[in-house]
Structure formats: structure tokens, C-alpha cells
Design a protein around this motif. Structure first.
Motif, PDB file in Angstrom:
ATOM      1  N   GLY A  37       0.821  -1.203   0.000  1.00  0.00           N
ATOM      2  CA  GLY A  37       0.000   0.000   0.000  1.00  0.00           C
ATOM      3  C   GLY A  37       0.852   1.248   0.000  1.00  0.00           C
ATOM      4  O   GLY A  37       2.080   1.196  -0.050  1.00  0.00           O
ATOM      5  N   ARG A  38       0.180   2.361   0.074  1.00  0.00           N
ATOM      6  CA  ARG A  38       0.822   3.668   0.001  1.00  0.00           C
ATOM      7  C   ARG A  38       1.322   4.107   1.375  1.00  0.00           C
ATOM      8  O   ARG A  38       0.558   4.092   2.345  1.00  0.00           O
ATOM      9  CB  ARG A  38      -0.165   4.686  -0.557  1.00  0.00           C
ATOM     10  N   GLN A  39       2.569   4.490   1.435  1.00  0.00           N
ATOM     11  CA  GLN A  39       3.197   5.032   2.645  1.00  0.00           C
ATOM     12  C   GLN A  39       3.399   6.537   2.408  1.00  0.00           C
ATOM     13  O   GLN A  39       4.087   6.912   1.459  1.00  0.00           O
ATOM     14  CB  GLN A  39       4.555   4.377   2.901  1.00  0.00           C
ATOM     15  N   THR A  40       2.804   7.372   3.231  1.00  0.00           N
ATOM     16  CA  THR A  40       2.928   8.813   3.041  1.00  0.00           C
ATOM     17  C   THR A  40       3.871   9.403   4.076  1.00  0.00           C
ATOM     18  O   THR A  40       4.036   8.873   5.168  1.00  0.00           O
ATOM     19  CB  THR A  40       1.553   9.505   3.123  1.00  0.00           C
ATOM     20  N   ASP A  44       2.090  15.127  -0.662  1.00  0.00           N
ATOM     21  CA  ASP A  44       2.109  14.368  -1.910  1.00  0.00           C
ATOM     22  C   ASP A  44       3.349  14.686  -2.746  1.00  0.00           C
ATOM     23  O   ASP A  44       3.445  14.253  -3.890  1.00  0.00           O
ATOM     24  CB  ASP A  44       0.852  14.644  -2.731  1.00  0.00           C
ATOM     25  N   TYR A  47       5.882   9.994  -1.984  1.00  0.00           N
ATOM     26  CA  TYR A  47       5.285   8.914  -1.219  1.00  0.00           C
ATOM     27  C   TYR A  47       5.855   7.609  -1.752  1.00  0.00           C
ATOM     28  O   TYR A  47       6.544   7.586  -2.783  1.00  0.00           O
ATOM     29  CB  TYR A  47       3.751   8.938  -1.288  1.00  0.00           C
ATOM     30  N   ASN A  49       4.891   3.585  -2.719  1.00  0.00           N
ATOM     31  CA  ASN A  49       3.955   2.484  -2.902  1.00  0.00           C
ATOM     32  C   ASN A  49       4.722   1.189  -2.663  1.00  0.00           C
ATOM     33  O   ASN A  49       5.734   0.938  -3.325  1.00  0.00           O
ATOM     34  CB  ASN A  49       3.384   2.466  -4.322  1.00  0.00           C
ATOM     35  N   ASP A  51       4.460  -2.544  -3.272  1.00  0.00           N
ATOM     36  CA  ASP A  51       3.671  -3.311  -4.227  1.00  0.00           C
ATOM     37  C   ASP A  51       4.060  -4.786  -4.173  1.00  0.00           C
ATOM     38  O   ASP A  51       5.242  -5.116  -4.127  1.00  0.00           O
ATOM     39  CB  ASP A  51       3.939  -2.760  -5.637  1.00  0.00           C
ATOM     40  N   ASP A  71       9.928   8.158 -10.823  1.00  0.00           N
ATOM     41  CA  ASP A  71       9.850   6.854 -10.167  1.00  0.00           C
ATOM     42  C   ASP A  71      11.229   6.443  -9.671  1.00  0.00           C
ATOM     43  O   ASP A  71      12.190   6.461 -10.446  1.00  0.00           O
ATOM     44  CB  ASP A  71       9.413   5.762 -11.160  1.00  0.00           C
ATOM     45  N   GLN A  73      12.483   2.950  -8.235  1.00  0.00           N
ATOM     46  CA  GLN A  73      11.993   1.591  -8.031  1.00  0.00           C
ATOM     47  C   GLN A  73      13.069   0.744  -7.362  1.00  0.00           C
ATOM     48  O   GLN A  73      14.228   0.758  -7.767  1.00  0.00           O
ATOM     49  CB  GLN A  73      11.573   0.988  -9.368  1.00  0.00           C
ATOM     50  N   LYS A 144       7.597   7.690  -5.383  1.00  0.00           N
ATOM     51  CA  LYS A 144       7.071   8.651  -6.357  1.00  0.00           C
ATOM     52  C   LYS A 144       7.457  10.039  -5.862  1.00  0.00           C
ATOM     53  O   LYS A 144       7.073  10.437  -4.769  1.00  0.00           O
ATOM     54  CB  LYS A 144       5.556   8.524  -6.469  1.00  0.00           C
TER      55      LYS A 144
END
Length: 150
Positions: A37-40, A44, A47, A49, A51, A71, A73, A144
């Protein structure tokens, strides 16, 4: 595009005002044990993700590009292959969703490389990329980072 080991991320902090904060986070956070899930982290502007994805064959890994976010990754559980090509070589649009900041193209990248846990790849808006290539499943982190002046 940049590929390197995570411990070297600090070398790239001059490329974006938020990369210093991300370097600290990569050095201190245990991303492999974060839930999917998304970690904030306060806004914005960036953040993460987490996955859990099924890897796919290269011939269906159509390249994606992003305009608003860079990105970063990082494979967490196993190696994956990624494809890359200059965005300028993408001519045939497959799908676009500006609200979700992605466009997919029909041309397949000729360049592929392996990215292992402990490594990262930075894809800028000019980089068309095809991640999650291989067999099986993987867990990865996608940082991101909002492009400056957006």
C-alpha cells in the motif's frame, strides 16, 4: 535513468530537493517489512507504494511514462528485469490517464536489465520503462517524487 546500489543513493541528492530526505528514509526505513500500500510522509511531494506484484513476460510489458512524478523503483524480495527506452521513441499511444499520471505505449523496449534487492533505478519523465518483468511474484517499493515546478 540511473541504476545503482541503495547505499550510493546519497550521491544523487543534488538532482532534486527531496532526494536528500529520500536518502535518509532509504537508510533508516525497513521497506521490505512494510505492508503493501501507500506510505505517506507528510505531503504528496513524495510517497512510497509498496507493491506485491506478479512478474510478467517482456512481450506484454508495455512501457509507461509519467509527467508529474519521478519513479524510484527498488526490488525488495527478489530480482526483476526492467525494460527502458527513450520516451522520444514512443510513438504509438496505448492508453493514457493524465489524472493518474501515466501513459502506456505499444513499442517494446529493446534494452533490458536486471535489478536486484539492494539496488534502485530512477526513471525520469523522459524515460519510458517496463518494470516487473520475469516469472513468479515480487515485493517492491516505488518512490514517487513530484517533478519540480509542477
Amino acid at each position: 535513468m540511473i541504476i545503482d546500489n541503495v547505499e550510493n543513493f546519497g550521491r544523487y541528492v543534488g538532482l532534486h530537493p527531496l532526494f536528500g530526505k529520500i536518502a535518509e528514509l532509504l537508510a533508516t526505513e525497513d521497506l521490505a517489512n512494510k505492508p503493501a500500500g501507500r506510505q505517506t510522509y507528510g505531503s504528496d511531494d513524495f510517497y512510497i507504494n509498496i507493491d506485491e506484484a506478479t512478474l510478467r513476460p517482456a512481450e506484454v510489458a508495455f512501457p509507461e511514462v509519467h509527467d508529474a512524478y519521478i519513479d524510484i523503483q527498488l526490488p525488495l524480495s527478489r530480482s526483476e528485469f526492467m525494460g527502458w527506452m527513450p520516451r522520444s521513441e514512443c510513438k504509438s499511444l496505448r492508453e493514457a490517464n493524465p489524472a493518474k499520471d501515466y501513459s502506456f505505449y505499444n513499442e517494446l523496449p529493446k534494452t533490458q536489465f536486471e535489478v536486484k534487492p539492494g539496488q534502485f533505478v530512477i526513471f525520469f519523465p523522459e524515460d519510458a520503462h517496463s518494470p516487473i518483468i520475469g516469472e513468479g511474484t515480487t515485493k517492491k517499493a516505488i518512490v514517487k517524487v513530484k517533478v519540480q515546478n509542477q
